[in-house]
Design an enzyme around this catalytic site. Sequence first.
Site, mmCIF file in Angstrom:
data_model
loop_
_atom_site.group_PDB
_atom_site.id
_atom_site.type_symbol
_atom_site.label_atom_id
_atom_site.label_comp_id
_atom_site.label_asym_id
_atom_site.label_seq_id
_atom_site.Cartn_x
_atom_site.Cartn_y
_atom_site.Cartn_z
ATOM 1 N N ASP A 43 42.063 41.185 47.571
ATOM 2 C CA ASP A 43 42.603 42.003 46.490
ATOM 3 C C ASP A 43 44.099 42.163 46.743
ATOM 4 O O ASP A 43 44.531 42.987 47.555
ATOM 5 C CB ASP A 43 41.901 43.366 46.454
ATOM 6 C CG ASP A 43 42.445 44.258 45.334
ATOM 7 O OD1 ASP A 43 43.575 44.010 44.856
ATOM 8 O OD2 ASP A 43 41.748 45.216 44.946
ATOM 9 N N PHE A 83 40.680 50.583 47.861
ATOM 10 C CA PHE A 83 40.755 50.950 46.445
ATOM 11 C C PHE A 83 40.779 49.670 45.632
ATOM 12 O O PHE A 83 41.635 48.815 45.832
ATOM 13 C CB PHE A 83 42.000 51.791 46.142
ATOM 14 C CG PHE A 83 42.024 52.264 44.715
ATOM 15 C CD1 PHE A 83 41.257 53.346 44.309
ATOM 16 C CD2 PHE A 83 42.775 51.605 43.753
ATOM 17 C CE1 PHE A 83 41.234 53.767 42.982
ATOM 18 C CE2 PHE A 83 42.773 52.024 42.423
ATOM 19 C CZ PHE A 83 41.998 53.103 42.045
ATOM 20 N N LYS A 93 49.307 44.546 38.630
ATOM 21 C CA LYS A 93 50.550 45.274 38.931
ATOM 22 C C LYS A 93 51.804 44.432 38.694
ATOM 23 O O LYS A 93 52.199 44.234 37.557
ATOM 24 C CB LYS A 93 50.481 45.838 40.343
ATOM 25 C CG LYS A 93 49.518 47.031 40.430
ATOM 26 C CD LYS A 93 49.720 47.833 41.680
ATOM 27 C CE LYS A 93 48.780 49.017 41.799
ATOM 28 N NZ LYS A 93 49.191 50.194 41.059
HETATM 29 C C1 LIG Z 1 44.497 47.140 45.672
HETATM 30 C C2 LIG Z 1 44.238 47.591 44.265
HETATM 31 N N1 LIG Z 1 43.258 47.022 43.568
HETATM 32 C C3 LIG Z 1 43.000 47.380 42.299
HETATM 33 C C4 LIG Z 1 43.722 48.374 41.674
HETATM 34 C C5 LIG Z 1 43.408 48.770 40.259
HETATM 35 O O1 LIG Z 1 44.392 48.305 39.405
HETATM 36 P P1 LIG Z 1 44.526 48.859 37.913
HETATM 37 O O2 LIG Z 1 44.995 50.260 37.994
HETATM 38 O O3 LIG Z 1 45.510 47.926 37.268
HETATM 39 O O4 LIG Z 1 43.168 48.757 37.291
HETATM 40 C C6 LIG Z 1 44.761 48.995 42.369
HETATM 41 C C7 LIG Z 1 45.549 50.066 41.755
HETATM 42 O O5 LIG Z 1 46.183 50.867 42.385
HETATM 43 C C8 LIG Z 1 45.026 48.595 43.703
HETATM 44 O O6 LIG Z 1 46.001 49.167 44.427
#
Ligand SMILES: Cc1ncc(COP(=O)(O)O)c(C=O)c1O
Length: 377
Positions: A205, A120, A234
Amino acid sequence: MQANYGLPQISLVRGVGVEVWDVQGNRYLDFLGGIATNILGHAHPEVVAAIHKQSQTLSHVSNLYSHPSGVLLAEKLQSFVGDQSARVFFCNSGAEANESAIKLSRLTGRKRIISTLGSFHGRTMGALSITGQESKRLAFKPLLRKIQYVPFDDLAAAKRAISKKISMFIVEPIQGENGVVVPKPGYLQGLRELTTKHGVLLAIDAVQTGMGRTGTWFGYENEKITPDVITLAKGLGGGLPLGAMIAIGDAASYFKPGSHGSTFGGNPISCASALAAISVLERDGLLKQCLEFEASLKREIGQINSVLEVRGAGLLLGIVLKENKAKDFAAKLQAAGVLVNAATESVIRIAPPLIVSPAQVSEFVQIFRKVATENGY
Ligand SMILES: Cc1ncc(COP(=O)(O)O)c(C=O)c1O
């Protein structure tokens, strides 16, 4: 509001530390922490003071000017990477951080990206394109082309896919949304070797694993690698919206004036909040403490009958149930005063603030055990 989140069952009005209260005055133990975001919980006095002070001093300057909180935070992140070449681009969210990484990868001159199945990376069109879940992408096609998804934690598959045509391989150190899936030791190291061999950017990520939650600043350090790109959000802003895309080595010079931008990205208030949160994390040894909680939660929750295993690192844990009842279990926990979420049908995810106390961890275990027993799970 639109229906994209479904209908929320409770409305929260106040929070202190790891506790929140709903509009009816019911108290909850917040073991989800805004989905791994409230790294120091709610209304932490030092974060509140930093936000207050910054908002009274300088709140927004646009990206035409620098400001001390932004520079200090970039330097801090560079020191966590441990590489002087690291350069930071600030944005507002995880999706934006990954969008920035996608744009950076185009500047290699190559266009193909590899991501992992189950991953994700966010909901915007670019970040969604590299998200390895067909169910989330389907309704929004056509998305970015030339994206390939390989099985997570499978070095042989990665080896078959990686070539000199690939610009970037993006991977989470632990797949959070996919149910806190932890790869075998050596996976990231293997990816580092393969990507280096073919001149491919390795992007980590760390949006969910980052900012100390898994016991290290970004979640990949135990593999002793240096990636080319790290994305963060986050927990970074100490509860305020803030994202970052860090580029290291040659990649740090790909963005030139005009390559990318964001109006609010790295605004002084979010950066001041981040700096305050980081100083508490460092001063109070919360990264180390997180690992102690990991051990006790794995031991105690792991003993409960209905639990198959507890996986994850630090305070990003997936409680895997023997049956596909995570949604129902999470709802029962909420009714009993504990907030968690069902990451998948069988996995309950917990990501409490790092300031959680031993007493609150015990309270969580006790309520979890009680709900499991009372419902015959
Ligand atoms: C690993 C990862 N990358 C990217 C995101 C996307 O982040 P945002 O909701 O701040 O756009 C998330 C959100 O859960 C995530 O867990």
